[in-house]
Design an enzyme around this catalytic site. Structure first.
Site, PDB file in Angstrom:
ATOM      1  N   TRP A 120       0.837  -1.212   0.000  1.00 20.76           N
ATOM      2  CA  TRP A 120       0.000   0.000   0.000  1.00 20.76           C
ATOM      3  C   TRP A 120       0.866   1.253   0.000  1.00 20.76           C
ATOM      4  CZ3 TRP A 120      -2.054   2.798   4.802  1.00 20.76           C
ATOM      5  CH2 TRP A 120      -1.186   2.652   5.894  1.00 20.76           C
ATOM      6  N   ASP A 121       2.143   1.098   0.274  1.00 23.69           N
ATOM      7  CA  ASP A 121       3.082   2.221   0.216  1.00 23.69           C
ATOM      8  C   ASP A 121       2.912   2.972  -1.098  1.00 23.69           C
ATOM      9  OD1 ASP A 121       3.944   0.089   1.915  1.00 23.69           O
ATOM     10  OD2 ASP A 121       5.923   0.980   2.082  1.00 23.69           O
TER      11      ASP A 121
ATOM     12  N   GLU B  96       0.671  -2.400  12.836  1.00 26.87           N
ATOM     13  CA  GLU B  96       0.829  -3.859  12.737  1.00 26.87           C
ATOM     14  C   GLU B  96       1.156  -4.535  14.061  1.00 26.87           C
ATOM     15  OE1 GLU B  96       3.757  -4.358   9.673  1.00 26.87           O
ATOM     16  OE2 GLU B  96       2.257  -4.222   8.078  1.00 26.87           O
TER      17      GLU B  96
ATOM     18  N   LYS C  46       2.674   0.888  16.511  1.00 26.05           N
ATOM     19  CA  LYS C  46       3.848   0.874  15.631  1.00 26.05           C
ATOM     20  C   LYS C  46       3.913   2.124  14.754  1.00 26.05           C
ATOM     21  CE  LYS C  46       5.975  -1.787  11.888  1.00 26.05           C
ATOM     22  NZ  LYS C  46       5.845  -2.875  10.921  1.00 26.05           N
ATOM     23  N   GLN C  47       2.755   2.510  14.202  1.00 24.44           N
ATOM     24  CA  GLN C  47       2.742   3.585  13.202  1.00 24.44           C
ATOM     25  C   GLN C  47       1.372   4.254  13.191  1.00 24.44           C
ATOM     26  OE1 GLN C  47       3.010   0.070  10.443  1.00 24.44           O
ATOM     27  NE2 GLN C  47       2.438   1.620   8.945  1.00 24.44           N
TER      28      GLN C  47
END
Ligand code: BGC
Length: 757
Positions: A340-341, A482, A584-585
């Site tokens: 998806w980046d 994640e 995580k993000q």
């Protein structure tokens, strides 16, 4: 890592060799043209040194035999090998006595040049110049040129050719390598294992030297090298020129040998100078449409130049069967797979400035729809569920067991492949953005609408009806964060799933998507009754997933300290993050950026403040979201800080493993932070729009970005108290300013003052 120097505006300079930073620097100085990439390791570094050299062809993957069977980009034979020897001493920048050293990458055109002043043991002072480029004007061509000038008579030996003693980091992909001589040229044909791809490299080497010398050729199973030995006198110069053709059977028309010959023929007709001039012109055209400028802050300028350079290098200009791998063509981390980046982080840059590359990214998802259908069916769902880790067929390359437990040696079950369902919504999000920014509505009938239809079917079948709550929910997913696995009702996923259904309904209503009424009815019902976690009316906070607020709250450092082993995955039931609120993000904050029209400034502010201290930024995809939402709510200082973080991610030290390739998402995030963040520009179907007056960090005197709206090249510049739109097309363009609509005349400008200057 020792700093690289930026000579504004285009040169990135290294002032000393940094062998300890080999992997990271080979990424920074990598070159690519969308078709293939070449890592920046110095010519004299042997191909067998793990991780330094690398050449990858986009869209070519292989599964090797043996213990390690990761399907990935095979590393092609090394053609960037040239060894210089004077009076029996071999040059090696890392070990030779140097009076001066400079390696520079010209970001305006992708020309890499290294110049050293070498004092040999025999007392010769030799100026060596190594130059190379991966041709932007000719998809399968690269050039190298090496010059040697000396101040005393000496015996010079130049050795060069093709070295196939290469491996990937964990596996060997070249099953068979054959060399042959074709006229003056060296041809190297390599076969991979599975599928048995054929890869070819061909080069013709020329030596321009004041007098003839000896030529020896050495050929063994792994190498074909030509060695020239001759006398060079004081004040003289020798020059080695090396055009190289690189082809793969997946894309070449006709035989590989002929394809290589044709590429070399063009190169030889042009010679180095004309070929370089064409290459520069192609790069100039790319910058013409894409360029961003920042005045008053060189660190910020370097960040965006560097980011744009590598994104322009990795863009798929020529083929809709390939897209942009997470680490570009600049390295082999993440196996050359597309995540998806691309759609969420990189794609908008192309949609706004390089529509052809954007069209190919979209085309790649259309071409891999069958793989996505197979994945959905294999998991028992309808429609299409895109691969988390996608390669040429669209079948998921992501394993169910990504990590090992370093303590017990057991494999750990992970859920990236089966549960990160937002990937399908991300693809649809990009499709909509493509249509809005470019005005290309034809692509809906060229497979675009079919993707949306299958995506909507997938989400409709993936939702669960929960009678006691009288709503649809989405259970057992992995959101962007994640570290928290198997969660229910991840706000990001549910909101994006609903967007997908609404997009499908919209296309259906406009007659662009042919669904039967039963399908449409079902999407309507699911979209209306799908539970999407909303901001709490008192605090404005959105719960990342069901039960998140009940988790333990503690500083991130404390969670990290509880990691049982440094190599243990930090998420999931074995990692320490799963039971805490630390993530995580960016997850909720990412949602607030992507669907920014749906949330108020108060909600954005409250969630940014809540999640920011709880975000580990253990993924490079994370800082950009914090930059963008900070800009959206007017927090210029934080937006600036996170912008620098995201744009300098590959320039700073990020650990050797993580530097095998550029972090394309982070670089795309840098461009987004400027265009969507500081400039607040949006390309809507009706015209370019400012979502608010631009925001300038304190030190910035101006920020400017080029873009293309519906085929019309334009620019926008913001200075304190003033915005200027430039229309470089021959048609008027209507822009929506916060003060109301205005027209930018053809080949003209529109100036709008705002605020207190
Ligand atoms: C991130 C993902 C990302 C992947 C590839 C992971 O570490 O968590 O969001 O897609 O890296 O860059």
């Amino acid at each position: 890592m020792p700093e690289l120097r930026f000579e504004p505006g285009w040169l990135l300079v290294e002032d000393a060799p940094e062998p300890a930073e080999q992997i990271a620097r080979s990424t920074v100085f990598a070159l690519a043209n969308g078709t293939f990439g070449l890592r920046g390791a110095p010519e004299e570094v042997p191909a067998s040194v793990q991780g330094a050299k690398g050449c990858y062809l986009n869209g070519v993957y292989d599964t090797p035999r043996g213990l390690l069977t990761e399907r990935e980009f095979p590393n092609l034979p090394d053609f960037a090998c040239v060894w210089v020897e004077i009076d029996g001493e071999r040059f090696d920048a890392a070990a030779s006595a140097l009076e001066s050293y400079r390696r520079e990458l010209d970001l305006s055109c992708g020309l890499l040049r290294r110049t050293v002043d070498w004092r040999t043991r025999s007392g010769v002072r030799a100026v060596l110049t190594f130059e190379r480029f991966v041709a932007m004007h000719d998809a399968n061509l690269a050039w190298l040129r090496v010059g040697v000038a000396v101040d005393r008579d000496c015996r010079l030996r130049l050795e060069s050719g093709i070295d196939a003693d290469v491996t990937n980091r964990w596996a060997d992909h070249l099953k068979e390598v054959r060399f042959s001589q074709v006229g003056e040229a060296i041809l190297c044909l390599a076969h991979t294992f599975d599928p048995g791809h054929q890869l070819a490299e061909m080069t013709v080497q020329f030596l321009a030297a004041p007098r003839a010398g000896e030529l020896e050729t050495t050929v063994d199973a792994k190498r074909y090298l030509e060695r020239y030995t001759f006398e060079l006198r004081a004040g003289e110069q020798a020059l080695l020129l090396k055009p190289v053709a690189v082809h793969a059977d997946r894309f070449a028309r006709g035989s590989l040998k002929e394809a290589c010959r044709a590429t070399l023929r063009r190169a030889l007709q042009d010679g180095w100078d004309r070929s370089l001039a064409r290459h520069r012109r192609s790069w100039a055209e790319l910058w013409e449409r894409s360029r961003v400028d920042i005045e008053g802050d060189d660190e910020a300028l370097l960040g965006i130049r560097f980011s744009q350079f590598h994104l322009l290098a990795a863009a798929p200009y020529r083929d809709a069967r390939v897209s942009v791998p997470a680490r570009g063509l600049q390295g082999q981390d993440y196996y050359g797979s597309v995540f998806w980046d691309c759609e969420i982080f990189v794609f908008p840059f192309y949609a706004y400035t390089q529509p052809q590359a954007a069209r190919n990214c979209v085309g790649y998802r259309i071409a891999t729809l069958d793989g996505a259908r197979r994945k959905a069916a294999s998991l028992g769902f309808e429609g299409a569920y895109y691969a988390w880790q996608s390669q040429e067929t669209g079948d998921d390359q992501c394993d169910r067991y990504v990590f090992n437990n370093p303590i017990t040696g057991e494999k750990i079950r992970s859920y990236f492949m089966d549960e990160q369902i937002h990937i399908t919504a991300d693809v649809v999000h990009a499709f909509r953005q493509y249509a809005e920014a470019t005005g290309d509505e034809r692509f809906w009938s060229e497979g675009g609408a079919e993707v949306v239809l299958e995506a909507a079917r997938f989400f409709a079948s993936r939702c669960t009806w929960v009678p006691e709550r009288n709503r649809y929910e989405i259970h057992r997913v992995l959101g962007p964060d994640e570290y928290h696995e198997n969660v229910d009702n991840n706000a990001f996923t549910n909101a994006m799933a609903r967007e997908t259904l609404l997009t499908a309904l919209d296309l259906h209503a406009r007659g662009l998507l042919r669904a039967d009424e039963r399908d449409a009815e079902r999407w309507r019902e699911v979209a209306e009754r799908l539970y999407v976690p909303e901001p709490d009316p008192d605090t404005g906070l959105i719960e990342q997933f069901d039960g998140y607020f009940a988790l333990r709250d503690e500083p991130i450092e404390q969670t990290n300290r509880r990691l049982a082993h440094p190599d243990l995955h930090k998420g999931g039931p074995l990692g320490p993050f799963q039971e805490t609120r630390n993530i995580k993000q960016a997850d909720v904050v990412m949602l607030l950026y992507l669907l920014r029209d749906r949330y108020s400034a108060e909600v954005k502010r409250a969630n940014w403040e809540f999640y920011e201290p709880r975000t580990a930024h253990d993924s490079s995809l994370s800082p950009m979201a914090y930059a963008l939402v900070a800009a959206d709510v007017g927090r210029t200082d934080w937006a600036h800080r996170y912008y620098l973080y995201t744009s300098h991610i590959d320039l700073g030290a990020y650990g050797p493993h993580w530097n095998h390739g550029v972090h394309t998402a982070s670089l795309g995030g840098a461009w987004l932070a400027i265009v969507h963040g500081f400039l607040r520009l949006r390309l809507a179907p009706e015209g370019p729009r400012l979502d608010g007056w631009p925001l300038l960090p304190e030190s910035w005197r101006a920020v400017e970005a080029r873009f293309v709206w519906h085929g019309r090249p334009m620019g926008v510049r913001a200075e304190p108290g003033r915005v200027v739109f430039e229309n470089r097309s021959s048609e008027p363009v209507c822009v929506a300013l916060p003060s109301g609509p205005a027209e930018v005349p053809p080949q003209g400008r529109l100036e709008a003052p705002f605020g207190v200057p």
